[in-house]
Design a protein around this motif. Structure first.
Motif, short mmCIF file in Angstrom:
data_model
loop_
_atom_site.label_atom_id
_atom_site.label_comp_id
_atom_site.label_asym_id
_atom_site.label_seq_id
_atom_site.Cartn_x
_atom_site.Cartn_y
_atom_site.Cartn_z
N LYS A 36 -74.98 0.02 57.36
CA LYS A 36 -74.61 -1.13 58.19
C LYS A 36 -75.87 -1.69 58.82
O LYS A 36 -76.74 -0.94 59.29
CB LYS A 36 -73.63 -0.72 59.30
CG LYS A 36 -73.18 -1.91 60.15
CD LYS A 36 -72.41 -1.46 61.35
CE LYS A 36 -72.04 -2.69 62.19
NZ LYS A 36 -71.94 -2.41 63.61
N GLN A 37 -75.96 -3.02 58.84
CA GLN A 37 -77.10 -3.69 59.45
C GLN A 37 -76.62 -4.62 60.55
O GLN A 37 -75.86 -5.55 60.29
CB GLN A 37 -77.90 -4.46 58.41
CG GLN A 37 -79.17 -5.08 58.95
CD GLN A 37 -79.97 -5.80 57.88
OE1 GLN A 37 -79.41 -6.34 56.93
NE2 GLN A 37 -81.28 -5.82 58.03
N ASP A 38 -77.07 -4.37 61.76
CA ASP A 38 -76.81 -5.27 62.88
C ASP A 38 -77.88 -6.36 62.89
O ASP A 38 -78.99 -6.14 62.38
CB ASP A 38 -76.83 -4.50 64.20
CG ASP A 38 -75.65 -3.55 64.32
OD1 ASP A 38 -75.82 -2.48 64.93
OD2 ASP A 38 -74.57 -3.88 63.80
N GLU A 41 -81.87 -5.85 63.15
CA GLU A 41 -82.14 -4.41 63.06
C GLU A 41 -82.27 -3.98 61.60
O GLU A 41 -81.95 -4.73 60.68
CB GLU A 41 -81.00 -3.63 63.71
CG GLU A 41 -80.76 -3.94 65.17
CD GLU A 41 -81.85 -3.40 66.07
OE1 GLU A 41 -82.13 -4.04 67.11
OE2 GLU A 41 -82.45 -2.37 65.71
N SER A 82 -67.59 -4.26 67.80
CA SER A 82 -68.91 -3.71 67.43
C SER A 82 -69.01 -3.36 65.95
O SER A 82 -70.09 -2.99 65.47
CB SER A 82 -69.22 -2.46 68.27
OG SER A 82 -68.27 -1.46 68.01
N ASP A 83 -67.95 -3.55 65.19
CA ASP A 83 -68.02 -3.36 63.73
C ASP A 83 -68.69 -4.55 63.06
O ASP A 83 -69.02 -4.50 61.87
CB ASP A 83 -66.62 -3.18 63.13
CG ASP A 83 -65.99 -1.85 63.51
OD1 ASP A 83 -64.75 -1.77 63.54
OD2 ASP A 83 -66.74 -0.88 63.78
N GLY A 85 -71.23 -6.99 61.52
CA GLY A 85 -72.52 -6.73 60.91
C GLY A 85 -72.42 -6.93 59.41
O GLY A 85 -71.42 -7.43 58.90
N LYS A 108 -70.54 -9.36 54.80
CA LYS A 108 -70.71 -9.73 56.20
C LYS A 108 -69.34 -9.70 56.89
O LYS A 108 -68.43 -10.43 56.49
CB LYS A 108 -71.32 -11.12 56.32
CG LYS A 108 -71.64 -11.52 57.75
CD LYS A 108 -72.38 -12.84 57.79
CE LYS A 108 -72.75 -13.21 59.21
NZ LYS A 108 -73.50 -14.50 59.28
#
Lengths: 113, 112
Positions: A36-38, A41, A82-83, A85, A108
């Motif tokens: 997972k990429q925020d 980040e 918050s999922d 990303g 996405k």
């Protein structure tokens, strides 16, 4: 070279809904990785799969290594904000190790509160 | 535990300039790699190293050089920057076992 095809490219879901995404390849993989990429980040490893048919969970996340070794699935249950990303599948190039990963283009995920 | 540290976080270069992107890891991992990420794309492998003194090319190596003099450090050099090298660059390190890679926070490079 080996290509990983991820679908869907993007998803908009309501908070609390379950999410499913998958990754397919024309080549066999011995390892499947889900990252997972925020925003802003680097990718963070969520789940690693090493055996065909393997089903592995990490909290609300569950991933499966397909029996054919050419696909993998990631499910997220009861999504929360918050999922949000980009989710990537990845695997080592044929005959290589974790120093040579090929990545899908990502899914996405947007979560509507 | 710092993990994989990349510097700088942001950089703007003029076409033709050179620079080095730094990457350091404190996990004593043998393997290290450099990837670039462009909009709408997954990460693509530039160069990798399986140990100190050993490097090899990945999928998109042109315009980049690497060296690995220590286990901890794996710098990526742009010899003559081009606008096509505008991208976000990620460094990763991996232990020999487990086939899993750990990434830094990235360097966002713009070449004008």
């Amino acid at each position: 070279g080996q290509q990983l095809n991820q679908s869907p490219q993007s998803m908009f879901i309501q908070e609390g809904e379950d999410v499913s995404m998958n990754c397919t390849s024309s080549s066999i993989f011995n390892t499947w990785l889900w990252y997972k990429q925020d925003p802003g980040e680097g990718p963070v490893l969520l789940i690693a799969l090493y055996k065909a048919g393997e089903l592995t969970s990490n909290g609300r996340l569950t991933a499966q290594f397909g029996i054919t070794r050419k696909d993998s699935f990631l499910n997220i249950s009861a999504s929360i904000p918050s999922d949000v990303g980009i989710y990537f599948c990845a695997g080592p190039y044929s005959g290589a190790g974790s120093y040579q990963l090929t990545f899908g283009k990502g899914t996405k995920l947007s979560v509507i509160p | 535990n710092a993990g994989v540290t990349q510097t700088p976080k942001f950089q703007v270069l003029k076409t033709g300039q050179s620079m080095t992107l730094q990457c350091a890891q404190d996990m004593n991992h043998e393997y290290m790699s450099w990837y670039r990420q462009d909009p709408g794309m997954g990460l693509r492998l530039i160069h990798y190293s399986v140990g100190a003194g050993i490097t090899d090319q990945g999928e998109v190596p042109n315009g980049y050089n690497v060296s690995r003099s220590t286990t901890e450090d794996f710098p990526l050099r742009l010899l003559s920057a081009a606008p096509s090298q505008t991208s976000v660059y990620f460094c990763a390190s991996s232990p020999p076992e487990g086939n899993r890679a750990f990434f830094g926070q990235g360097t966002r490079l713009t070449v004008v």
